[in-house]
Design a protein around this motif. Structure first.
Motif, mmCIF file in Angstrom:
data_model
loop_
_atom_site.group_PDB
_atom_site.id
_atom_site.type_symbol
_atom_site.label_atom_id
_atom_site.label_comp_id
_atom_site.label_asym_id
_atom_site.label_seq_id
_atom_site.Cartn_x
_atom_site.Cartn_y
_atom_site.Cartn_z
ATOM 1 N N ARG A 319 0.831 -1.212 0.000
ATOM 2 C CA ARG A 319 0.000 0.000 0.000
ATOM 3 C C ARG A 319 0.864 1.260 0.000
ATOM 4 N N LEU A 320 2.066 1.143 -0.553
ATOM 5 C CA LEU A 320 3.004 2.257 -0.503
ATOM 6 C C LEU A 320 2.465 3.481 -1.237
ATOM 7 N N ARG A 321 1.819 3.251 -2.378
ATOM 8 C CA ARG A 321 1.268 4.390 -3.135
ATOM 9 C C ARG A 321 0.244 5.145 -2.278
ATOM 10 N N GLU A 322 -0.639 4.398 -1.595
ATOM 11 C CA GLU A 322 -1.661 5.030 -0.763
ATOM 12 C C GLU A 322 -1.036 5.746 0.432
ATOM 13 N N ILE A 323 0.061 5.166 0.975
ATOM 14 C CA ILE A 323 0.743 5.808 2.098
ATOM 15 C C ILE A 323 1.335 7.148 1.665
ATOM 16 N N VAL A 324 1.994 7.163 0.492
ATOM 17 C CA VAL A 324 2.556 8.413 -0.026
ATOM 18 C C VAL A 324 1.453 9.437 -0.239
ATOM 19 N N TYR A 325 0.355 8.988 -0.814
ATOM 20 C CA TYR A 325 -0.777 9.886 -1.080
ATOM 21 C C TYR A 325 -1.277 10.513 0.213
ATOM 22 N N THR A 326 -1.450 9.683 1.253
ATOM 23 C CA THR A 326 -1.983 10.163 2.518
ATOM 24 C C THR A 326 -1.019 11.120 3.207
ATOM 25 N N MET A 327 0.283 10.876 3.063
ATOM 26 C CA MET A 327 1.283 11.698 3.736
ATOM 27 C C MET A 327 1.616 12.981 2.985
ATOM 28 N N MET A 328 1.259 13.067 1.706
ATOM 29 C CA MET A 328 1.712 14.181 0.878
ATOM 30 C C MET A 328 1.364 15.556 1.454
ATOM 31 N N PRO A 329 0.118 15.791 1.926
ATOM 32 C CA PRO A 329 -0.165 17.124 2.497
ATOM 33 C C PRO A 329 0.723 17.444 3.695
ATOM 34 N N LEU A 330 1.044 16.443 4.516
ATOM 35 C CA LEU A 330 1.915 16.664 5.668
ATOM 36 C C LEU A 330 3.323 17.012 5.212
ATOM 37 N N MET A 331 3.822 16.298 4.223
ATOM 38 C CA MET A 331 5.176 16.570 3.740
ATOM 39 C C MET A 331 5.253 17.938 3.078
ATOM 40 N N GLU A 332 4.178 18.336 2.369
ATOM 41 C CA GLU A 332 4.153 19.673 1.768
ATOM 42 C C GLU A 332 4.212 20.749 2.849
ATOM 43 N N VAL A 340 13.364 22.746 3.135
ATOM 44 C CA VAL A 340 14.475 21.805 2.953
ATOM 45 C C VAL A 340 14.515 21.233 1.538
ATOM 46 N N GLY A 341 13.538 21.592 0.725
ATOM 47 C CA GLY A 341 13.564 21.137 -0.659
ATOM 48 C C GLY A 341 13.284 19.659 -0.828
ATOM 49 N N LEU A 342 12.255 19.152 -0.149
ATOM 50 C CA LEU A 342 11.888 17.746 -0.312
ATOM 51 C C LEU A 342 11.481 17.479 -1.763
ATOM 52 N N LEU A 347 8.756 12.261 -5.907
ATOM 53 C CA LEU A 347 8.109 11.233 -5.099
ATOM 54 C C LEU A 347 6.723 10.906 -5.650
ATOM 55 N N ALA A 348 5.971 11.968 -6.034
ATOM 56 C CA ALA A 348 4.642 11.749 -6.604
ATOM 57 C C ALA A 348 4.731 10.980 -7.916
ATOM 58 N N GLU A 349 5.759 11.312 -8.712
ATOM 59 C CA GLU A 349 5.930 10.616 -9.984
ATOM 60 C C GLU A 349 6.251 9.142 -9.760
ATOM 61 N N LYS A 350 7.138 8.854 -8.790
ATOM 62 C CA LYS A 350 7.493 7.471 -8.485
ATOM 63 C C LYS A 350 6.271 6.679 -8.019
ATOM 64 N N ALA A 355 -1.403 15.225 -10.417
ATOM 65 C CA ALA A 355 -1.611 16.547 -9.820
ATOM 66 C C ALA A 355 -3.019 16.678 -9.260
ATOM 67 N N LEU A 356 -3.993 16.068 -9.926
ATOM 68 C CA LEU A 356 -5.375 16.114 -9.432
ATOM 69 C C LEU A 356 -5.483 15.383 -8.095
ATOM 70 N N ASP A 357 -4.791 14.261 -7.979
ATOM 71 C CA ASP A 357 -4.766 13.530 -6.714
ATOM 72 C C ASP A 357 -4.225 14.409 -5.600
ATOM 73 N N LEU A 358 -3.102 15.082 -5.888
ATOM 74 C CA LEU A 358 -2.463 15.909 -4.869
ATOM 75 C C LEU A 358 -3.371 17.049 -4.452
ATOM 76 N N HIS A 359 -4.069 17.643 -5.403
ATOM 77 C CA HIS A 359 -4.989 18.737 -5.093
ATOM 78 C C HIS A 359 -6.101 18.237 -4.179
ATOM 79 N N THR A 360 -6.633 17.057 -4.485
ATOM 80 C CA THR A 360 -7.707 16.485 -3.667
ATOM 81 C C THR A 360 -7.214 16.165 -2.266
#
Length: 375
Positions: A319-332, A340-342, A347-350, A355-360
């Protein structure tokens, strides 16, 4: 002592037997402030004069006004503080006819006088929490929603063919299924949610800051979880399924909690007519294909961390893709605070997140604030 007792939720016990009243009071008085009345008429007068009563426990057979008559008066009252009170009907015998009549007249729950103390207290506590939630929502609903930064949604969860299960295997088996579902719900809901017993084999989950998509995703997981439970009774293997109705105040802040419960219950009826084992919302049946995108992808980060720490990295990897998705707003947020230039875009590409996912995810993150349902 008086100050402590006054802070406890008040429960009205109505029974013509002084011994039964004393027994019930002894079992629950360390958890509740108890008021006793000897018949339905006296109980009714107590309700009119005492606005602090939060739950009514009533016997059936009583002089002047029996338990059914008292229940009818409560549900027919023009005072909202009375007609919405949880009513627990208690009987000396486990009679299906009495149980059915009590439910028809609007009883919230039904138990026998031999019910163990632990279960009795658990049921009353659930009813008290339901009463308190109703009052809070009705008295200051706008403030509650604003405080929780979102909507209030309701799920009504019904065990399919519950009456038939009780008829075929006995009511003790039905109660066992009821308790298993209660424990499953308690283990999976968020700490801010309220679980209430509506009837035998039927529960409500009241969820601040949860929209229909999130409720739908949770309901699907709950339905799958109950399907894995197999009970053995004599030579029979019993499988249980659920029909779940959803309702949300989104778009109509004037909807009361009672109206939301009625809407969700009506959708349970729709699902039952379609054969049961379904989740139904205002848009029809909820399936894994049409539940909201954010709800499909969101995961419990606590659960993922527990898997990693316990060495079950393969499960987290799935479920790594879903974990990245869920954490993305926190990392942003972290990147914007510390600069720090994360490599978020990389990461989103990997993870193959658009972009629509990230916006949501970003738009929804403030609503959830890390309070995903467990499971």
């Amino acid at each position: 002592m008086t100050e402590v007792a006054a802070q406890l939720p008040r429960v009205l016990i109505v029974d013509d037997s002084r011994m039964v009243r004393a027994s019930l009071s002894k079992q629950i008085r360390d958890k509740f402030d108890v008021r006793e009345e000897a018949d339905g008429e006296a109980g009714w007068q107590a309700l009119l004069l005492d606005p602090t009563v939060e739950v009514v426990i009533s016997d059936i057979g009583m002089p002047r006004l029996d338990g059914f008559g008292l229940l009818q008066r409560i549900r027919g009252s023009r005072l909202s503080r009375i007609n919405s009170l949880p009513v627990l009907i208690i009987s000396g015998e486990d009679e299906d006819e009495a149980r059915t009549k009590a439910q028809t007249l609007g009883a919230t729950d039904f138990i026998t006088k031999g019910t163990p103390r632990v279960e009795l207290i658990a049921r009353i506590e659930a009813l008290v929490k339901l009463a308190q939630t109703r009052r809070e929502l009705e008295e200051s609903r706008e403030q509650l929603v604003r405080r929780n930064r979102g909507d209030v949604s309701v799920m009504v969860v019904q065990v399919d063919h519950y009456d038939e299960l009780c008829t075929n295997f006995g009511h003790s088996v039905g109660q066992l299924i009821h308790r298993k579902l209660s424990k499953l719900l308690s283990a999976k809901v968020r700490k801010e949610d309220t679980i209430a017993h509506l009837a035998e084999g039927q529960f409500a989950v009241i969820s601040p800051s949860a929209d229909l998509d999130a409720c739908g995703a949770f309901a699907l997981r709950l339905r799958r979880a109950i399907e894995t439970i197999v009970m053995t009774y004599k030579e029979h293997r019993i499988r249980v399924s659920l029909t779940i109705g959803l309702a949300s105040a989104h778009g109509d802040p004037n909807l009361s909690l009672e109206e939301l419960l009625q809407l969700a219950a009506s959708r349970v009826s729709e699902g039952t007519m379609l054969g049961g084992n379904r989740v139904v919302s205002e848009a029809g049946e909820v399936t894994p294909d049409n539940v909201g995108r954010f709800s499909r992808l969101a995961v419990s980060l606590d659960h993922a961390l527990t898997q990693i720490r316990s060495g079950s990295k393969e499960e987290a990897r799935k479920r790594l893709r879903e974990i990245v998705y869920t954490m993305m707003p926190l990392m942003e947020f972290i990147d914007s605070e510390f600069h720090v230039g994360l490599p978020l875009a990389e990461l989103a590409e990997k993870a193959q997140i658009t972009a629509l996912d990230l916006h949501t995810a970003t738009a929804t993150a403030s609503q959830w604030s890390g309070t995903q349902w467990r499971g």
